[in-house]
Design a protein around this motif. Structure first.
Motif, mmCIF file in Angstrom:
data_model
loop_
_atom_site.group_PDB
_atom_site.id
_atom_site.type_symbol
_atom_site.label_atom_id
_atom_site.label_comp_id
_atom_site.label_asym_id
_atom_site.label_seq_id
_atom_site.Cartn_x
_atom_site.Cartn_y
_atom_site.Cartn_z
ATOM 1 N N MET A 116 22.577 10.749 -10.074
ATOM 2 C CA MET A 116 21.107 10.510 -10.903
ATOM 3 C C MET A 116 21.512 10.865 -12.327
ATOM 4 O O MET A 116 22.216 11.969 -12.556
ATOM 5 N N PRO A 117 20.653 10.600 -13.168
ATOM 6 C CA PRO A 117 20.871 11.018 -14.568
ATOM 7 C C PRO A 117 20.466 12.448 -14.642
ATOM 8 O O PRO A 117 21.044 13.181 -15.589
ATOM 9 N N THR A 118 19.291 13.023 -14.086
ATOM 10 C CA THR A 118 18.637 14.074 -14.371
ATOM 11 C C THR A 118 18.362 14.694 -12.918
ATOM 12 O O THR A 118 18.062 13.942 -12.063
ATOM 13 N N LEU A 119 18.020 16.205 -12.968
ATOM 14 C CA LEU A 119 17.448 16.793 -11.781
ATOM 15 C C LEU A 119 15.986 16.091 -11.474
ATOM 16 O O LEU A 119 15.844 15.874 -10.196
ATOM 17 N N PRO A 120 15.171 16.158 -12.399
ATOM 18 C CA PRO A 120 13.737 15.518 -12.291
ATOM 19 C C PRO A 120 14.111 14.128 -11.546
ATOM 20 O O PRO A 120 13.173 13.734 -10.572
ATOM 21 N N ALA A 121 14.992 13.101 -11.988
ATOM 22 C CA ALA A 121 15.239 11.881 -11.330
ATOM 23 C C ALA A 121 15.417 11.850 -10.032
ATOM 24 O O ALA A 121 14.969 11.248 -9.109
ATOM 25 N N LEU A 122 16.320 12.887 -9.570
ATOM 26 C CA LEU A 122 16.742 13.145 -8.321
ATOM 27 C C LEU A 122 15.680 13.551 -7.495
ATOM 28 O O LEU A 122 15.695 13.011 -6.371
ATOM 29 N N SER A 123 14.726 14.476 -8.040
ATOM 30 C CA SER A 123 13.761 14.999 -7.172
ATOM 31 C C SER A 123 12.641 13.732 -6.748
ATOM 32 O O SER A 123 12.384 13.782 -5.730
ATOM 33 N N GLY A 124 12.562 13.090 -7.981
ATOM 34 C CA GLY A 124 11.700 12.117 -7.560
ATOM 35 C C GLY A 124 12.216 10.711 -6.490
ATOM 36 O O GLY A 124 11.532 10.490 -5.759
ATOM 37 N N ARG A 140 18.491 16.908 3.665
ATOM 38 C CA ARG A 140 18.741 18.037 2.985
ATOM 39 C C ARG A 140 19.799 17.507 2.143
ATOM 40 O O ARG A 140 20.410 16.721 2.447
ATOM 41 N N THR A 141 19.530 18.308 0.986
ATOM 42 C CA THR A 141 20.469 18.006 -0.198
ATOM 43 C C THR A 141 21.171 19.127 -0.730
ATOM 44 O O THR A 141 20.685 20.377 -0.852
ATOM 45 N N GLN A 142 22.547 18.975 -1.181
ATOM 46 C CA GLN A 142 23.137 19.764 -2.066
ATOM 47 C C GLN A 142 23.861 19.193 -3.192
ATOM 48 O O GLN A 142 24.310 17.838 -3.114
ATOM 49 N N LEU A 143 23.818 20.110 -4.160
ATOM 50 C CA LEU A 143 24.248 19.400 -5.527
ATOM 51 C C LEU A 143 25.720 19.686 -5.663
ATOM 52 O O LEU A 143 26.243 20.824 -5.484
ATOM 53 N N GLY A 144 26.579 18.517 -6.363
ATOM 54 C CA GLY A 144 28.038 19.012 -6.551
ATOM 55 C C GLY A 144 28.094 19.551 -8.085
ATOM 56 O O GLY A 144 27.411 19.044 -8.926
ATOM 57 N N THR A 145 28.751 20.671 -8.131
ATOM 58 C CA THR A 145 28.921 21.405 -9.324
ATOM 59 C C THR A 145 30.148 21.008 -9.875
ATOM 60 O O THR A 145 30.218 21.219 -11.354
ATOM 61 N N HIS A 146 30.993 20.967 -9.318
ATOM 62 C CA HIS A 146 32.455 20.641 -9.722
ATOM 63 C C HIS A 146 33.292 19.948 -8.908
ATOM 64 O O HIS A 146 33.577 20.024 -7.796
#
Length: 346
Positions: A116-124, A140-146
């Motif tokens: 997704m382009p942004t965190l708010p877009a992902l949340s929605g 359940r969601t985890q974010l990729g950081t690197h």
């Protein structure tokens, strides 16, 4: 759709070697590939055409590390109501921002790779679309950081040292250029190459309404700056590496030398990505020759990186979608859903 009823259960040595050369340089001219494989370029081109028409190999383009770091890469575990996992998987496979849909064993029905382009877009996206999808019971969601290593870096290892050295030596050098704004035209170029990563410069220029030189320079710049990555894929069950497993682990991610040693010691690792938003801080994807190879995998990982602790593991039962490609149960590409991760997810 081509008739695939007579497809072999495995690719032959020449097929694997051809795929391996295109993993190293996905847009290499057939003349250069022919020299590495000691074959006539026309023969090589025909062989590749046969593979792509059968859906057993293809070249795609995916958002590069730079684009991922500017947006949001998420790994979403989905639990489904009884008997509805395939229905949910097929629906999600048609969503452009869901790049991969994996039906797995273990504590989740599906594992999604979402961009997704942004965190708010992902949340929605998660709250308004995924959670409301009929058949979904929990996520359940985890974010990729690197991205430490990605599937674009993985190789079949079907070439002998001479062949590998030749295709590698003749590959044009890739040096970073001055970063530039990612434009609408770059987005269109990325999405088009996601459908066919070997689309000719002439066709790309015509579709984008620019000159061939402009397309050539822009494509080189996107690849050099890691805004775009070209990737040669293959039907996993047919290539000799039919087992895919995903591992969630804990490790000290600031020790980059240790992670480098891990990747060198376990070359079956296809992807290694840092995580945030959960107990695990590392996701490792591995391709194996057989299910029995899973038995010693954890000890191999911890031997190479003693401070690593495996928290969970899932074996892929089937990939319904991989990086924009809809796959049949044999892992063959049957259609494409362009990965326009920059579009409005609503």
């Amino acid at each position: 759709m081509p008739d695939r009823s007579q497809e072999s259960a495995h690719l032959d040595e020449l097929d694997l070697s051809l795929v391996n050369t295109l993993q190293i340089d996905p847009r290499a001219p057939w003349s250069r590939i022919g020299r590495a494989l000691e074959l006539d370029p026309v023969t090589v081109a025909r062989r590749w055409s046969r593979l792509t028409e059968a859906g057993v190999a293809w070249i795609t383009a995916q958002p590069g590390r730079a684009q991922i770091s500017q947006g949001c890469l998420a790994f979403v575990e989905v639990n489904c109501q009884a008997g509805r996992a395939l229905e949910v998987a097929n629906t999600l496979a048609q969503w452009p921002h869901v790049m991969t849909v994996d039906h797995t064993s273990g504590g989740r029905d599906l594992l999604l790779t979402v961009s997704m382009p942004t965190l708010p877009a992902l949340s929605g996206y998660l709250l308004e679309r995924l959670a409301a999808l009929p058949g979904v019971s929990a996520t359940r969601t985890q974010l990729g950081t690197h991205v430490f290593t990605h599937a674009t870096d993985w190789r079949l290892r079907a070439l002998d040292p001479r062949q590998r050295a030749q295709i590698t030596a003749e590959r044009p050098p890739r040096s970073p250029s001055t970063p530039q704004t990612f434009t609408t035209r770059d987005r269109l170029l990325s999405v088009r190459l996601g459908v066919d990563g070997r689309t000719s410069l002439t066709d790309l220029a015509e579709e984008l309404g620019v000159g061939i030189t402009t397309v050539r320079k822009r494509l080189a710049r996107l690849i050099a700056n890691e805004d775009l990555e070209l990737r040669c894929e293959v039907a996993q069950p047919l290539c000799g590496w039919p087992i895919s497993t995903t591992i969630w682990a804990q490790a000290h991610l600031d020790d980059r030398d240790a992670l480098t040693r891990l990747l060198a010691a376990v070359p079956e690792i296809r992807a290694c990505i840092g995580l945030a938003g959960g107990t695990a801080n590392l996701l490792i994807s591995v391709w194996l020759r057989s299910l029995s190879d899973i038995r010693g995998l954890e000890s191999r990982l911890t031997s190479a990186l003693p401070q690593l602790k495996v928290l969970d593991q899932a074996v892929s039962l089937r990939f319904v979608k991989r990086m924009g490609r809809i796959l049949d149960p044999a892992g063959r590409s049957v259609s494409t859903v362009p990965m326009d991760i920059w579009s409005d997810p609503s």
